[in-house]
Design a protein around this motif. Structure first.
Motif, PDB file in Angstrom:
ATOM      1  N   ARG A 233       0.838  -1.208   0.000  1.00 19.20           N
ATOM      2  CA  ARG A 233       0.000   0.000   0.000  1.00 19.20           C
ATOM      3  C   ARG A 233       0.868   1.251   0.000  1.00 19.20           C
ATOM      4  O   ARG A 233       0.656   2.190  -0.786  1.00 19.20           O
TER       5      ARG A 233
ATOM      6  N   LYS B  35       1.314   4.195  -3.032  1.00 18.01           N
ATOM      7  CA  LYS B  35       1.070   5.619  -2.778  1.00 18.01           C
ATOM      8  C   LYS B  35       2.305   6.454  -3.086  1.00 18.01           C
ATOM      9  O   LYS B  35       2.212   7.532  -3.685  1.00 18.01           O
TER      10      LYS B  35
ATOM     11  N   GLU C 113      -6.483   0.428  -3.037  1.00 17.09           N
ATOM     12  CA  GLU C 113      -7.568  -0.322  -2.384  1.00 17.09           C
ATOM     13  C   GLU C 113      -7.223  -1.804  -2.336  1.00 17.09           C
ATOM     14  O   GLU C 113      -6.341  -2.278  -3.068  1.00 17.09           O
TER      15      GLU C 113
ATOM     16  N   SER D 160     -11.876   5.346  -7.521  1.00 18.20           N
ATOM     17  CA  SER D 160     -12.121   4.107  -6.791  1.00 18.20           C
ATOM     18  C   SER D 160     -12.577   2.984  -7.714  1.00 18.20           C
ATOM     19  O   SER D 160     -13.316   3.213  -8.678  1.00 18.20           O
TER      20      SER D 160
ATOM     21  N   LYS E 203     -14.215   0.341  -6.340  1.00 18.13           N
ATOM     22  CA  LYS E 203     -15.138  -0.417  -5.499  1.00 18.13           C
ATOM     23  C   LYS E 203     -16.465  -0.731  -6.186  1.00 18.13           C
ATOM     24  O   LYS E 203     -17.192  -1.616  -5.748  1.00 18.13           O
TER      25      LYS E 203
ATOM     26  N   LYS F 182      -9.244  -2.846   8.282  1.00 20.20           N
ATOM     27  CA  LYS F 182      -9.676  -1.551   7.760  1.00 20.20           C
ATOM     28  C   LYS F 182      -8.952  -0.404   8.468  1.00 20.20           C
ATOM     29  O   LYS F 182      -8.475   0.535   7.829  1.00 20.20           O
ATOM     30  N   LYS F 183      -8.858  -0.495   9.804  1.00 23.47           N
ATOM     31  CA  LYS F 183      -8.206   0.573  10.569  1.00 23.47           C
ATOM     32  C   LYS F 183      -6.752   0.727  10.179  1.00 23.47           C
ATOM     33  O   LYS F 183      -6.227   1.838  10.081  1.00 23.47           O
TER      34      LYS F 183
ATOM     35  N   GLU G 281      -6.440   1.826   6.132  1.00 23.05           N
ATOM     36  CA  GLU G 281      -6.866   3.196   5.839  1.00 23.05           C
ATOM     37  C   GLU G 281      -6.158   4.238   6.694  1.00 23.05           C
ATOM     38  O   GLU G 281      -6.410   5.435   6.547  1.00 23.05           O
ATOM     39  N   SER G 282      -5.271   3.811   7.583  1.00 21.67           N
ATOM     40  CA  SER G 282      -4.500   4.751   8.392  1.00 21.67           C
ATOM     41  C   SER G 282      -3.323   5.271   7.588  1.00 21.67           C
ATOM     42  O   SER G 282      -3.030   4.796   6.488  1.00 21.67           O
ATOM     43  N   GLU G 283      -2.614   6.226   8.144  1.00 22.75           N
ATOM     44  CA  GLU G 283      -1.436   6.791   7.474  1.00 22.75           C
ATOM     45  C   GLU G 283      -0.148   6.110   7.929  1.00 22.75           C
ATOM     46  O   GLU G 283       0.942   6.551   7.588  1.00 22.75           O
TER      47      GLU G 283
END
Length: 288
Positions: A210, A214, A222, A246, A248, A281-282, A285-287
């Motif tokens: 991920r 980025k 995703e 996206s 999705k 998910k936490k 989707e965190s930095e």
């Protein structure tokens, strides 16, 4: 490592310590060592024809369609008009079989470093290879995928990385240098899908991929889950980098012919695959 003992194949790996999976076999079909990998093929009583590479099961007749359909169709239906596709790895041609279902596709290049995988797949897995081998849009070559992409700047709409786990020859396609080449090889609005490992087993690898996507410039990254019982812990994922927003929800509808050909993928499965358990998910989707 794997063990054949008393009619059973047991898959044991340091990558998932404390866990092993076993399959009752009818017979061992082939065992060959290429320049790059150790390849075994056997017939399982429950799973049918099975390919193992470097001690890890890669494909079985019972459930290969789940992985191959999702690796191909999630990104293909998320692109409004894909024309050119590159597959890195995937020498068994399972992903190619799925990509070629899309009539809008004009060119499929498939670059795998190990011709032995393809040779054995042609002989023992014709349900994977027959369709690509008969389609003039399909071209397979045996060379380093990262080097191949250097001459293909701004060329592909979709790039699919169908790799083994990050060991052996696959190590080189889990790093930033590889994804920089992928990013440059994509046309505007292009999308990449990579074998994204399992968040149950390889959370650090997933998060690293991920971060790399980025860093090289993908505005949207995703993760889509694939349920596949013969992979450790019963699931794997595809990690997606998109220049087209996206992924999705699909942007194109399936034709009846396409829908009838599917065993796993559907619009509903496409959308549901992006739903993550809270613990993952936490983190994703965190930095961090």
């Amino acid at each position: 490592m794997n063990v054949f003992k008393k009619g059973w194949y047991t898959e044991i790996s340091d990558d998932w310590p404390g866990v092993a999976q076993s399959y009752e076999i009818e017979k061992e079909i082939a065992h060959e060592k290429s320049k790059f990998q150790d390849i075994q093929i056997f017939k399982s009583k429950r799973c049918g024809m099975t390919m193992s590479i470097d001690g890890a099961i890669q494909s079985t007749e019972m459930d290969e369609f789940a992985y191959h359909e999702m690796m191909a169709h999630i990104v293909l239906y998320s692109h409004p008009n894909p024309k050119r596709v590159l597959i890195i790895g995937g020498g068994d041609m399972g992903v190619a079989r799925e990509v070629l279902k899309h009539k809008c596709i004009e060119l499929v290049d498939n670059c795998d470093i190990d011709d032995k995988v393809t040779e054995l797949s042609k002989k023992h897995f014709p349900h994977l290879t027959d369709i690509p081998l008969k389609d003039p849009r399909y071209h397979i070559m045996f060379q380093d995928g990262a080097k191949f992409m250097e001459s293909k700047v701004n060329y592909y709409d979709i790039i699919i990385t169908d790799s083994t786990d990050p060991t052996g020859p696959a190590v080189s396609i889990f790093n930033k240098s590889y994804y920089e080449k992928v990013f440059k090889a994509l046309r505007p609005g292009g999308i990449i899908c990579s074998q994204g490992e399992s968040y149950w087993l390889d959370l650090d690898i997933v998060l690293n991929l991920r971060n790399i996507m980025k860093e090289v410039g993908f505005p949207v990254v995703e993760y889509s889950t694939i349920q596949i019982p013969t992979y450790p812990f019963g699931s794997i994922g595809c990690i997606i980098g998109s220049n087209a927003g996206s992924c999705k929800k699909p942007r194109r509808a399936m034709t009846k012919e396409e829908a009838d050909s599917m065993k796993y993928y559907s619009k509903e499965m496409h959308e549901a695959s992006f739903v993550m358990p809270q613990f993952f998910k936490k983190r994703f989707e965190s930095e961090e």
